[in-house]
Design an enzyme around this catalytic site. Structure first.
Site, PDB file in Angstrom:
ATOM      1  N   ASN A 132       0.814  -1.218   0.000  1.00 44.66           N
ATOM      2  CA  ASN A 132       0.000   0.000   0.000  1.00 44.66           C
ATOM      3  C   ASN A 132       0.852   1.275   0.000  1.00 44.66           C
ATOM      4  O   ASN A 132       0.482   2.261  -0.643  1.00 44.66           O
ATOM      5  CB  ASN A 132      -1.004   0.000   1.152  1.00 44.66           C
ATOM      6  CG  ASN A 132      -0.357  -0.036   2.513  1.00 44.66           C
ATOM      7  OD1 ASN A 132       0.694  -0.661   2.696  1.00 44.66           O
ATOM      8  ND2 ASN A 132      -0.967   0.613   3.480  1.00 44.66           N
ATOM      9  N   GLU A 230       3.513  -3.509  12.402  1.00 43.00           N
ATOM     10  CA  GLU A 230       2.527  -2.458  12.144  1.00 43.00           C
ATOM     11  C   GLU A 230       1.433  -3.121  11.333  1.00 43.00           C
ATOM     12  O   GLU A 230       1.630  -3.479  10.170  1.00 43.00           O
ATOM     13  CB  GLU A 230       3.159  -1.283  11.388  1.00 43.00           C
ATOM     14  CG  GLU A 230       2.304  -0.019  11.435  1.00 43.00           C
ATOM     15  CD  GLU A 230       1.277   0.043  10.327  1.00 43.00           C
ATOM     16  OE1 GLU A 230       0.116  -0.322  10.606  1.00 43.00           O
ATOM     17  OE2 GLU A 230       1.619   0.431   9.215  1.00 43.00           O
ATOM     18  N   CYS A 264      -3.728   1.758   6.573  1.00 39.22           N
ATOM     19  CA  CYS A 264      -4.069   1.238   7.907  1.00 39.22           C
ATOM     20  C   CYS A 264      -4.635   2.320   8.814  1.00 39.22           C
ATOM     21  O   CYS A 264      -5.346   2.023   9.769  1.00 39.22           O
ATOM     22  CB  CYS A 264      -2.828   0.629   8.559  1.00 39.22           C
ATOM     23  SG  CYS A 264      -2.145  -0.767   7.657  1.00 39.22           S
ATOM     24  N   GLU A 433       7.751   2.872  15.389  1.00 35.25           N
ATOM     25  CA  GLU A 433       8.678   3.263  14.332  1.00 35.25           C
ATOM     26  C   GLU A 433       8.732   4.786  14.277  1.00 35.25           C
ATOM     27  O   GLU A 433       7.905   5.479  14.859  1.00 35.25           O
ATOM     28  CB  GLU A 433       8.215   2.684  12.988  1.00 35.25           C
ATOM     29  CG  GLU A 433       8.193   1.161  12.984  1.00 35.25           C
ATOM     30  CD  GLU A 433       7.696   0.585  11.674  1.00 35.25           C
ATOM     31  OE1 GLU A 433       8.542   0.095  10.891  1.00 35.25           O
ATOM     32  OE2 GLU A 433       6.474   0.609  11.427  1.00 35.25           O
TER      33      GLU A 433
END
Length: 454
Positions: A132, A230, A264, A433
């Protein structure tokens, strides 16, 4: 016989490229090369590592348009988004380079001597990037990992390997040592699995679905291997009656339509206070209809296609035939197109309201008061991101503390900035992150005590 994989343009269904698919044996050979490269890299003076990373950033900066156009062809991203993504890779490398010479340990007061901590690189890092956002999310792992003295083996998604391969070539052009940063296109069940299970890979950084993340986590547990995950999200967009409704409605479409909803952090649950519900829908309908969906290479386009036929079929499955909805438009003909859709009669516990659709589909649900808003916002297994719109800053702080999510924005939909930490609660992932502590996530802390007693 060499295995190959075709890369399709999601907007046209035309073949963009054919790339080799890495086998398990190929992963093993790449990791062996990375082990040797990492030792030499870690032995360099910090200033030299920083200088090379800045050269890498400069090489990316000189190729941002090329990288952006490649991203448009392989991922269907709008050209505006793709330019931002290439620039984000550059900025991440620059930011990480600034941390190389500031990766400090500590001196801890103890009796009988001096105690210090050293931050040492882990070794070889396996990064498994999604389709994505292929460029920036790959850089979230590779930039701080390299800066901390590690080698990186990157497995891009099968559908989007081209920008990753180009970045690896630019790294060599910039002077980074050979084999320090390698890209291995291939299938997840072979190349990805081999990377996860390899004993010389010290850490896995994975971005993708919660389902796959759980499998990777279990495999890493067998080797007591570090991991950053993630994963999925079902983020709320909470609109209180006291908010600037015009601004909230105008901003809402692109909070879940950016990248055709394949994000997301997409705010796919629009929660609106009941007293403002009807007015908000009146404002939202023209805002959704105005979103320009079409050729991603056109400067005016705001939303492109979905990544694949499989993803298109999946998204269609979440939208019942004849459902009450606010709808935009999408092109016909070739390509994986789905129109912007906001379902207005979905039940709060229905699959479309609770599961990650990963497409341009949102639901709008009413709530009564602050407590009800928090209850609805938290009624999901995910906890990645969210937004809330209100003029009451006291309420903004209360709700921000009550919503179980890792990244919240007030009167904004901003979720990702490379200066600040990013990650999720609950089944949205593990670890953080980006931000000022990104490099330390790729280090091991060693404690050293030096006796001063005679």
């Amino acid at each position: 016989m060499t295995r190959e994989h075709q890369v399709l343009n999601p907007a046209t269904e035309e073949i963009v490229a054919t790339v080799p698919a890495t086998t398990a044996a190929g992963v093993d050979a790449a990791v062996t090369r990375a082990v040797a490269a990492q030792r030499a890299w870690a032995a360099l003076a910090p200033a030299d590592r920083a200088r090379l990373l800045r050269r890498f950033a400069a090489a990316v900066d000189g190729r941002t348009e090329e990288l952006a156009r490649l991203e448009v062809r392989e991922a269907g991203h709008t050209i505006g988004n793709a330019r931002w993504e290439a620039g984000n890779v550059r900025d991440l490398l620059d930011y990480a380079a600034g941390g190389v010479e500031r990766l400090n340990g500590r001196q801890i007061p103890v009796p009988g001597g001096i105690d210090i901590t050293l931050l040492e690189p882990l070794g070889v890092i396996g990064v498994i990037a999604p389709w994505n956002f292929p460029m920036p999310i790959a850089a979230w792992g590779l930039a701080p990992a390299l800066a901390a003295g590690n080698a990186v083996v990157l497995k891009p998604a099968e559908t989007t390997p081209l920008t990753a391969l180009r970045l690896a070539a630019l790294a060599l052009e910039a002077g980074l040592p050979e084999h320090l940063f390698q890209v291995l296109p291939g299938a997840g069940d072979e190349a990805g699995n081999a990377l996860v299970e390899h004993p010389d890979v010290a850490k896995i950084v994975f971005t993708g679905s919660t389902r796959v993340g759980k499998r990777i986590m279990a495999k890493c547990a067998e080797h007591v291997k570090r991991i950053t995950l993630e994963l999925g999200g079902k983020s709320p967009n909470i609109v209180f009656a006291d908010a600037d409704l015009e601004a909230a409605a105008a901003a809402a479409p692109m909070s879940f339509l950016d990248n055709a909803g394949q994000d997301c952090c997409a705010r796919t649950r629009i929660l609106v206070q009941r007293s403002a519900y009807d007015r908000f829908l009146e404002l939202l309908a023209p805002a959704v209809a105005a979103v320009v969906v079409g050729d991603p290479s056109d400067e005016k386009t705001q939303m492109g296609p979905l990544i694949s036929r499989t993803q298109l079929d999946r998204v269609r499955g979440y939208v019942p035939e004849g459902a009450a909805a606010i709808r935009g438009s999408a092109p016909g003909g070739p390509g994986f197109w789905f129109p912007p859709t906001v379902l207005t009669d979905a039940a709060a516990d229905s699959p479309v309201a609770t599961e990650e659709v990963f497409g341009p589909v949102a639901v709008v649900l009413p709530f009564d008061d602050e407590a009800d808003a928090v209850r609805l916002a938290n009624a999901t297994r995910y906890g990645l991101a969210g937004s809330l719109w209100t003029r009451d800053m006291g309420r903004a702080l209360r709700v921000s503390q009550a919503v179980r999510a890792g990244n919240l924005s007030v009167n904004s939909h901003s979720a990702v900035r490379y200066w600040t930490p990013f990650g999720g609660f609950k089944q949205s992932g593990l670890g953080r992150e980006l931000g000022p502590d990104a490099l330390t996530a790729f280090t091991e802390t060693k404690n050293v005590f030096l006796s001063t007693e005679a």
